[in-house]
Design a protein around this motif. Structure first.
Motif, PDB file in Angstrom:
ATOM      1  N   GLU A 167       1.120   3.601 -13.955  1.00 39.31           N
ATOM      2  CA  GLU A 167       0.603   4.501 -12.530  1.00 39.31           C
ATOM      3  C   GLU A 167       0.050   5.639 -13.327  1.00 39.31           C
ATOM      4  O   GLU A 167      -1.137   6.043 -12.730  1.00 39.31           O
ATOM      5  CB  GLU A 167       1.955   4.697 -12.004  1.00 39.31           C
ATOM      6  CG  GLU A 167       2.449   3.574 -11.225  1.00 39.31           C
ATOM      7  CD  GLU A 167       3.681   3.720 -10.529  1.00 39.31           C
ATOM      8  OE1 GLU A 167       4.335   4.765 -10.539  1.00 39.31           O
ATOM      9  OE2 GLU A 167       3.815   2.920  -9.706  1.00 39.31           O
ATOM     10  N   CYS A 189       4.787  -7.833  -4.477  1.00 38.60           N
ATOM     11  CA  CYS A 189       3.987  -7.183  -5.491  1.00 38.60           C
ATOM     12  C   CYS A 189       4.263  -7.361  -6.874  1.00 38.60           C
ATOM     13  O   CYS A 189       3.394  -7.664  -7.583  1.00 38.60           O
ATOM     14  CB  CYS A 189       3.878  -5.445  -5.137  1.00 38.60           C
ATOM     15  SG  CYS A 189       3.157  -5.276  -3.581  1.00 38.60           S
ATOM     16  N   PRO A 221       3.697  -1.416  -5.256  1.00 38.83           N
ATOM     17  CA  PRO A 221       3.672  -0.379  -3.912  1.00 38.83           C
ATOM     18  C   PRO A 221       4.010  -1.511  -2.970  1.00 38.83           C
ATOM     19  O   PRO A 221       4.058  -2.786  -3.017  1.00 38.83           O
ATOM     20  CB  PRO A 221       2.325  -0.121  -3.578  1.00 38.83           C
ATOM     21  CG  PRO A 221       1.535  -1.076  -4.074  1.00 38.83           C
ATOM     22  CD  PRO A 221       2.035  -1.447  -5.422  1.00 38.83           C
ATOM     23  N   HIS A 230       0.877  -1.080   0.124  1.00 36.52           N
ATOM     24  CA  HIS A 230      -0.058  -0.086   0.142  1.00 36.52           C
ATOM     25  C   HIS A 230       0.696   1.298   0.151  1.00 36.52           C
ATOM     26  O   HIS A 230       0.251   2.252   0.217  1.00 36.52           O
ATOM     27  CB  HIS A 230      -0.920   0.073   1.157  1.00 36.52           C
ATOM     28  CG  HIS A 230      -0.361   0.006   2.489  1.00 36.52           C
ATOM     29  ND1 HIS A 230       0.179  -1.209   3.199  1.00 36.52           N
ATOM     30  CD2 HIS A 230       0.193   0.902   3.306  1.00 36.52           C
ATOM     31  CE1 HIS A 230       0.799  -0.994   4.249  1.00 36.52           C
ATOM     32  NE2 HIS A 230       0.758   0.327   4.555  1.00 36.52           N
ATOM     33  N   GLU A 231       2.261   1.208  -0.237  1.00 40.77           N
ATOM     34  CA  GLU A 231       2.932   2.475  -0.256  1.00 40.77           C
ATOM     35  C   GLU A 231       3.958   2.577  -1.350  1.00 40.77           C
ATOM     36  O   GLU A 231       4.646   1.488  -1.653  1.00 40.77           O
ATOM     37  CB  GLU A 231       3.520   2.453   1.099  1.00 40.77           C
ATOM     38  CG  GLU A 231       4.100   4.064   1.329  1.00 40.77           C
ATOM     39  CD  GLU A 231       4.762   3.926   2.837  1.00 40.77           C
ATOM     40  OE1 GLU A 231       5.932   4.272   2.897  1.00 40.77           O
ATOM     41  OE2 GLU A 231       4.058   3.894   3.813  1.00 40.77           O
ATOM     42  N   MET A 232       3.876   3.434  -1.860  1.00 39.65           N
ATOM     43  CA  MET A 232       4.999   3.478  -3.101  1.00 39.65           C
ATOM     44  C   MET A 232       6.597   3.411  -2.694  1.00 39.65           C
ATOM     45  O   MET A 232       6.801   4.146  -1.581  1.00 39.65           O
ATOM     46  CB  MET A 232       4.745   4.800  -3.751  1.00 39.65           C
ATOM     47  CG  MET A 232       5.646   5.026  -5.237  1.00 39.65           C
ATOM     48  SD  MET A 232       5.252   3.787  -6.174  1.00 39.65           S
ATOM     49  CE  MET A 232       6.274   4.391  -7.790  1.00 39.65           C
ATOM     50  N   ASN A 275      -3.553   4.764 -14.175  1.00 43.63           N
ATOM     51  CA  ASN A 275      -4.576   4.276 -13.220  1.00 43.63           C
ATOM     52  C   ASN A 275      -4.412   5.213 -11.889  1.00 43.63           C
ATOM     53  O   ASN A 275      -5.092   4.959 -11.057  1.00 43.63           O
ATOM     54  CB  ASN A 275      -3.929   2.868 -12.774  1.00 43.63           C
ATOM     55  CG  ASN A 275      -5.039   2.146 -11.899  1.00 43.63           C
ATOM     56  OD1 ASN A 275      -6.101   2.091 -12.301  1.00 43.63           O
ATOM     57  ND2 ASN A 275      -4.532   1.304 -10.895  1.00 43.63           N
ATOM     58  N   ASN A 276      -3.482   5.970 -12.165  1.00 40.12           N
ATOM     59  CA  ASN A 276      -3.528   7.004 -10.704  1.00 40.12           C
ATOM     60  C   ASN A 276      -2.915   6.360  -9.326  1.00 40.12           C
ATOM     61  O   ASN A 276      -3.598   6.898  -8.479  1.00 40.12           O
ATOM     62  CB  ASN A 276      -4.563   8.172 -10.633  1.00 40.12           C
ATOM     63  CG  ASN A 276      -4.322   9.305 -10.028  1.00 40.12           C
ATOM     64  OD1 ASN A 276      -2.992   9.801 -10.172  1.00 40.12           O
ATOM     65  ND2 ASN A 276      -5.164   9.992  -9.382  1.00 40.12           N
ATOM     66  N   SER A 277      -2.144   5.293  -9.543  1.00 48.83           N
ATOM     67  CA  SER A 277      -1.847   4.573  -8.128  1.00 48.83           C
ATOM     68  C   SER A 277      -0.805   3.725  -8.482  1.00 48.83           C
ATOM     69  O   SER A 277      -0.278   3.500  -9.581  1.00 48.83           O
ATOM     70  CB  SER A 277      -3.163   3.603  -7.810  1.00 48.83           C
ATOM     71  OG  SER A 277      -3.327   2.582  -8.569  1.00 48.83           O
ATOM     72  N   PRO A 278       0.106   3.267  -7.572  1.00 49.26           N
ATOM     73  CA  PRO A 278       1.578   2.594  -7.503  1.00 49.26           C
ATOM     74  C   PRO A 278       1.035   1.007  -8.175  1.00 49.26           C
ATOM     75  O   PRO A 278      -0.106   0.517  -7.684  1.00 49.26           O
ATOM     76  CB  PRO A 278       1.915   2.417  -6.267  1.00 49.26           C
ATOM     77  CG  PRO A 278       1.280   3.717  -5.503  1.00 49.26           C
ATOM     78  CD  PRO A 278      -0.187   3.854  -6.026  1.00 49.26           C
TER      79      PRO A 278
END
Length: 126
Positions: free
Chosen positions: A34, A53, A43, A4-6, A37-40
């Motif tokens: 990214e 991951c 992560p 949950h974190e880049m 999808n605007n997310s890592p």
């Protein structure tokens, strides 16, 4: 492990002077996904979580798809359960088929098999 974190893109050495995943254009696929999808994409709070991951998305590598894998200095220090790859159109469902194709050509374990930057610029997605 939770993801949950880049953290840095694979290709960054993990307690070794030899990269786990060569950064040769792998980052291009990660960053493109990214942006779409605007997310890592990969992560993780630690290098091990981030590796998990990667395995979860790309699947567990074999010596056929990544011949140098067994020669990495920390190869035998950790094991993960087998993961089948997730089709990239499921990872980036909002992306066009051209974008998924371009991303898939970057997100390859073996750096020698990745799409060179000059060829990527000729890709139909652009």
């Amino acid at each position: 492990p939770g993801c949950h974190e880049m953290v840095p893109v694979p290709g960054t050495p993990v307690r070794s002077s030899t990269p786990r995943l060569s950064g040769r254009h792998l980052g291009g696929g990660v960053h493109l996904r990214e942006m779409l999808n605007n997310s890592p994409l990969f992560p993780g709070e630690t290098d091990i979580e981030q590796l998990y991951c990667v395995l979860r998305v790309l699947g567990t590598p074999t010596s056929e798809v990544w011949p140098v894998m067994t020669s990495l200095p920390d190869y035998n220090k950790i094991t993960f359960e087998h993961c089948d790859p997730i089709p990239l159109n499921e990872v980036v469902p909002e992306a066009s088929s051209e974008a998924v194709d371009l991303i898939s050509r970057f997100l390859v374990y073996n750096a020698a098999d990745r799409l060179p930057a000059a060829e990527a610029l000729l890709h139909s997605w652009f």
